[in-house]
Enzyme design. Structure first.
Site, PDB file in Angstrom:
ATOM      1  N   MET A  24      29.456 -28.902  19.535  1.00 17.48           N
ATOM      2  CA  MET A  24      29.581 -27.451  19.693  1.00 17.48           C
ATOM      3  C   MET A  24      29.958 -26.836  18.354  1.00 17.48           C
ATOM      4  SD  MET A  24      31.668 -27.239  23.307  1.00 17.48           S
ATOM      5  CE  MET A  24      32.690 -28.680  22.916  1.00 17.48           C
ATOM      6  N   THR A  25      29.101 -25.985  17.821  1.00 11.70           N
ATOM      7  CA  THR A  25      29.404 -25.288  16.580  1.00 11.70           C
ATOM      8  C   THR A  25      30.601 -24.366  16.800  1.00 11.70           C
ATOM      9  OG1 THR A  25      27.165 -25.389  15.721  1.00 11.70           O
ATOM     10  CG2 THR A  25      28.542 -23.593  14.917  1.00 11.70           C
ATOM     11  N   HIS A 172      20.218 -34.294  15.241  1.00  7.21           N
ATOM     12  CA  HIS A 172      20.039 -33.135  16.123  1.00  7.21           C
ATOM     13  C   HIS A 172      18.551 -32.811  16.228  1.00  7.21           C
ATOM     14  CE1 HIS A 172      20.787 -29.652  18.376  1.00  7.21           C
ATOM     15  NE2 HIS A 172      21.745 -29.067  17.670  1.00  7.21           N
ATOM     16  N   ASN A 175      17.613 -27.750  20.627  1.00  5.76           N
ATOM     17  CA  ASN A 175      18.125 -26.379  20.501  1.00  5.76           C
ATOM     18  C   ASN A 175      17.430 -25.514  19.459  1.00  5.76           C
ATOM     19  OD1 ASN A 175      19.854 -27.322  22.403  1.00  5.76           O
ATOM     20  ND2 ASN A 175      21.740 -26.918  21.280  1.00  5.76           N
ATOM     21  N   TYR A 177      16.259 -26.185  16.393  1.00  6.00           N
ATOM     22  CA  TYR A 177      16.451 -26.438  14.966  1.00  6.00           C
ATOM     23  C   TYR A 177      15.290 -27.280  14.427  1.00  6.00           C
ATOM     24  CZ  TYR A 177      20.852 -24.303  16.116  1.00  6.00           C
ATOM     25  OH  TYR A 177      21.799 -23.415  16.562  1.00  6.00           O
ATOM     26  N   GLY A 298      29.725 -34.655  36.607  1.00 12.47           N
ATOM     27  CA  GLY A 298      29.805 -35.994  36.021  1.00 12.47           C
ATOM     28  C   GLY A 298      29.339 -37.068  36.973  1.00 12.47           C
TER      29      GLY A 298
END
Length: 356
Positions: A24-25, A172, A175, A177, A298
């Protein structure tokens, strides 16, 4: 529920549970891309996970897409990560650095470079820069030699991660990118070996993963994907064909894990990819529009999909002791979106634990 607390192995690390913290950025690094004491405390608070994946870390200055994100391309950056790594591993968690090249998502005011992409296709919208929001610009199309250089940057960043003490790296590929930009039929309009057909569009991701695995070992290398994710102007065409081809091209590599960020409504595709992947699978689950409670999500990811570990995003952001809360089946703190990006300790280090 109990399977969340079974032992497993992530890469070379034996872990006490199957709970992962998703990347998480948070934009709390320095402008020079150095990790900070705040970041060490943040990851240390969450060190009871089996696996912690960092926020996106740029492998080069030109790969930076956002303000105050960390890097792994200078000696000073490597040194800054060492106390963070020590804090994150304090309770036995495997700590993986997520290497992220933002591609066309960025702005010249952030890194000092025109963003790059497979093709010169401008994304819609704005990005926050050091002087405020700015419209995205048209990226420059990469040359073949520049693509090879970016792959080499990933290898160098992976080696730097190992030097800093990380247990491995996650490439990554999700998302919107750079890696997913190559996968996209809307962003990747190339007619050379890096585009066109499905095999051409998966080539960049395959080459990055293989190069990193060759450099630091497949057991220290992982990949994150987000099949059918339309974020940031991405169109993939046939996502099923695309990702089955990608996994087929990598299935001979015993990677530390494959990490799927599931898009709501795509559970059947997730299951098909699970069946196609013979190694460890980490699932960040999003089964439907009405999210399950974290402990239910979960359990569902392990039992319905057959995942080996379950990654939690905002639930882990707001609940630093998430494994304890999962065991108790709540209560769960709600995250504050206004503090997600940038700032000080507020909304970063001050979420309470059950004990508190």
């Amino acid at each position: 529920m109990s399977r969340l607390f079974e032992e497993t192995t992530v890469g070379t690390v034996k872990t006490a549970n199957r709970i992962a913290m998703a990347p998480m950025t948070r934009s709390r690094a320095t402008r020079e891309g150095h990790a900070t004491d705040l970041m060490a405390e943040y990851y240390g608070q969450r060190s009871t996970a089996a696996l912690i994946i960092t926020e996106g870390i740029q492998p080069s200055l030109s790969g930076q897409g956002y303000t105050n994100t960390p890097g792994l391309h200078t000696e000073e950056q490597v040194e800054s990560w060492k106390p963070v790594v020590k804090a994150a591993q304090a309770n036995g968690a495997a700590f993986f650095a997520q290497i992220m090249h933002a591609g066309r998502i960025g702005h010249p005011e952030i890194a000092g470079f025109q963003p790059v992409a497979p093709s010169a296709v401008r994304p819609e919208g704005q990005v926050f820069t050091y002087t405020g929001p700015q419209d995205y610009v048209t990226p420059r199309a990469l040359t073949h030699d520049e693509i090879v250089e970016i792959i080499a940057d990933h290898v160098a960043a992976a080696r730097n991660a190992v030097a800093a003490g990380f247990d491995g790296v996650e490439i990554h590929g999700a998302n919107g990118y750079l890696a997913q930009q190559f996968l996209s039929v809307s962003v990747n309009q190339r007619t050379d070996e890096w585009g066109g057909s499905v095999q051409g569009r998966i080539k960049y991701a395959v080459e990055v993963v293989r190069a990193v695995a060759d450099a630091i070992g497949p057991e220290r290398t992982a990949l994150r994907i987000s099949p059918a994710n339309l974020i940031q102007g991405i169109e993939e065409g046939d996502s099923r064909e695309l990702y089955l081809a990608l996994l087929e091209a990598l299935r001979d590599l015993p990677l530390a894990y494959l990490h799927i960020m599931e898009v709501a409504g795509n559970r059947e595709l997730t299951k098909e990819l699970r069946a196609a992947w013979p190694h460890t699978l980490v699932l960040n689950p999003h089964r439907d529009a009405d999210p399950l409670a974290p402990h239910e999500a979960g359990h569902d990811a392990l039992e319905d999909v057959g995942a080996d570990l379950v990654a939690f995003g905002s639930s882990y952001l707001a609940n630093p002791d998430l494994p304890a809360r999962l065991a108790a089946q709540g209560p769960y703190e709600a995250p504050d979106p206004s503090t997600f990006f940038g700032g000080d300790h507020t909304g970063y280090l001050d979420y309470p634990t059950l004990k508190a």
